[in-house]
Design a protein around this motif. Sequence first.
Motif, PDB file in Angstrom:
ATOM      1  N   LEU A 198       0.848  -1.184   0.000  1.00 10.14           N
ATOM      2  CA  LEU A 198       0.000   0.000   0.000  1.00 10.14           C
ATOM      3  C   LEU A 198       0.884   1.234   0.000  1.00 10.14           C
ATOM      4  CD1 LEU A 198      -2.941   1.176   0.399  1.00 10.14           C
ATOM      5  CD2 LEU A 198      -2.308   1.346   2.801  1.00 10.14           C
TER       6      LEU A 198
ATOM      7  N   LEU B 166       0.726   5.276   0.431  1.00  4.47           N
ATOM      8  CA  LEU B 166      -0.142   6.339   0.914  1.00  4.47           C
ATOM      9  C   LEU B 166       0.526   7.682   0.651  1.00  4.47           C
ATOM     10  CD1 LEU B 166      -2.601   7.198   2.723  1.00  4.47           C
ATOM     11  CD2 LEU B 166      -1.029   7.004   4.650  1.00  4.47           C
TER      12      LEU B 166
ATOM     13  N   TYR C 281       2.487   9.543  10.163  1.00  2.99           N
ATOM     14  CA  TYR C 281       2.337   8.937   8.839  1.00  2.99           C
ATOM     15  C   TYR C 281       2.276   7.410   8.956  1.00  2.99           C
ATOM     16  CZ  TYR C 281       3.245   7.577   4.034  1.00  2.99           C
ATOM     17  OH  TYR C 281       3.162   6.993   2.790  1.00  2.99           O
TER      18      TYR C 281
ATOM     19  N   ILE D 284      -1.060   6.299  10.389  1.00  5.10           N
ATOM     20  CA  ILE D 284      -2.137   6.357   9.387  1.00  5.10           C
ATOM     21  C   ILE D 284      -2.021   5.164   8.445  1.00  5.10           C
ATOM     22  CG2 ILE D 284      -2.999   7.627   7.373  1.00  5.10           C
ATOM     23  CD1 ILE D 284      -2.057  10.212   8.854  1.00  5.10           C
ATOM     24  N   GLU D 285      -0.807   4.874   8.011  1.00  5.79           N
ATOM     25  CA  GLU D 285      -0.568   3.751   7.106  1.00  5.79           C
ATOM     26  C   GLU D 285      -1.004   2.428   7.747  1.00  5.79           C
ATOM     27  OE1 GLU D 285       3.194   3.102   4.322  1.00  5.79           O
ATOM     28  OE2 GLU D 285       3.639   2.689   6.434  1.00  5.79           O
TER      29      GLU D 285
ATOM     30  N   ALA E 140      -3.087   1.937  10.279  1.00  4.75           N
ATOM     31  CA  ALA E 140      -4.543   1.909  10.491  1.00  4.75           C
ATOM     32  C   ALA E 140      -5.282   1.659   9.185  1.00  4.75           C
ATOM     33  CB  ALA E 140      -4.998   3.228  11.120  1.00  4.75           C
ATOM     34  N   THR E 141      -4.811   2.248   8.105  1.00  2.44           N
ATOM     35  CA  THR E 141      -5.442   2.048   6.798  1.00  2.44           C
ATOM     36  C   THR E 141      -5.365   0.585   6.392  1.00  2.44           C
ATOM     37  OG1 THR E 141      -4.908   4.299   6.128  1.00  2.44           O
ATOM     38  CG2 THR E 141      -5.371   2.735   4.362  1.00  2.44           C
ATOM     39  N   ILE E 142      -4.216  -0.021   6.596  1.00  2.00           N
ATOM     40  CA  ILE E 142      -4.045  -1.436   6.254  1.00  2.00           C
ATOM     41  C   ILE E 142      -4.937  -2.300   7.137  1.00  2.00           C
ATOM     42  CG2 ILE E 142      -2.411  -3.353   6.310  1.00  2.00           C
ATOM     43  CD1 ILE E 142      -0.256  -1.282   5.412  1.00  2.00           C
TER      44      ILE E 142
ATOM     45  N   VAL F 174      -7.732  -1.555   8.809  1.00  2.00           N
ATOM     46  CA  VAL F 174      -9.161  -1.376   8.552  1.00  2.00           C
ATOM     47  C   VAL F 174      -9.575  -1.996   7.220  1.00  2.00           C
ATOM     48  CG1 VAL F 174     -10.901   0.401   8.036  1.00  2.00           C
ATOM     49  CG2 VAL F 174      -9.419   0.656  10.008  1.00  2.00           C
ATOM     50  N   ASN F 175      -8.661  -1.994   6.261  1.00  6.46           N
ATOM     51  CA  ASN F 175      -9.009  -2.441   4.914  1.00  6.46           C
ATOM     52  C   ASN F 175      -8.408  -3.789   4.526  1.00  6.46           C
ATOM     53  OD1 ASN F 175     -10.603  -0.129   3.817  1.00  6.46           O
ATOM     54  ND2 ASN F 175      -8.787   0.934   4.545  1.00  6.46           N
TER      55      ASN F 175
END
Length: 129
Positions: free
Chosen positions: A11, A13, A95, A98-99, A101-103, A105-106
């Motif tokens: 991913l 970002l 940063y 955020i990275e 958490a994005t991974i 959650v998704n």
Amino acid sequence: MPARPPPSTKLSLRLDFVPGGRLGPGKIELLEGIASTGSISGAGRAMKMSYRRAWLLVDDLNRMFTQPLVEAQPGGAKGGGANLTPLGRDVVAHYRAIEAATIAVNAAHIDALRGMVDARETCSEPLPL
């Protein structure tokens, strides 16, 4: 014939601050390299980047935020060097949070997409999200 494993997934970002600058994986990697090497040139070399390019990115980062992210000491007999300011360390930490958490959650969506990719096909460059 055995089944091929699904392709690996990375991913990327990038945050676009409008109007402002951009913060993405390359600049964060450069900041992390400066933190670990104590040097802009050392961090740039590790990324196969010229010193000039690394310095321009650091200058861009230092201008983008309310305070500098990197402090550089001029060279000389003892060498000089660079380090992250407290704000620089905070920017990297936010940063990466955020990275992560994005991974997290998704993860199911990422796994679903990975399962749909034809592992026999390869792209020369990753496409931006």
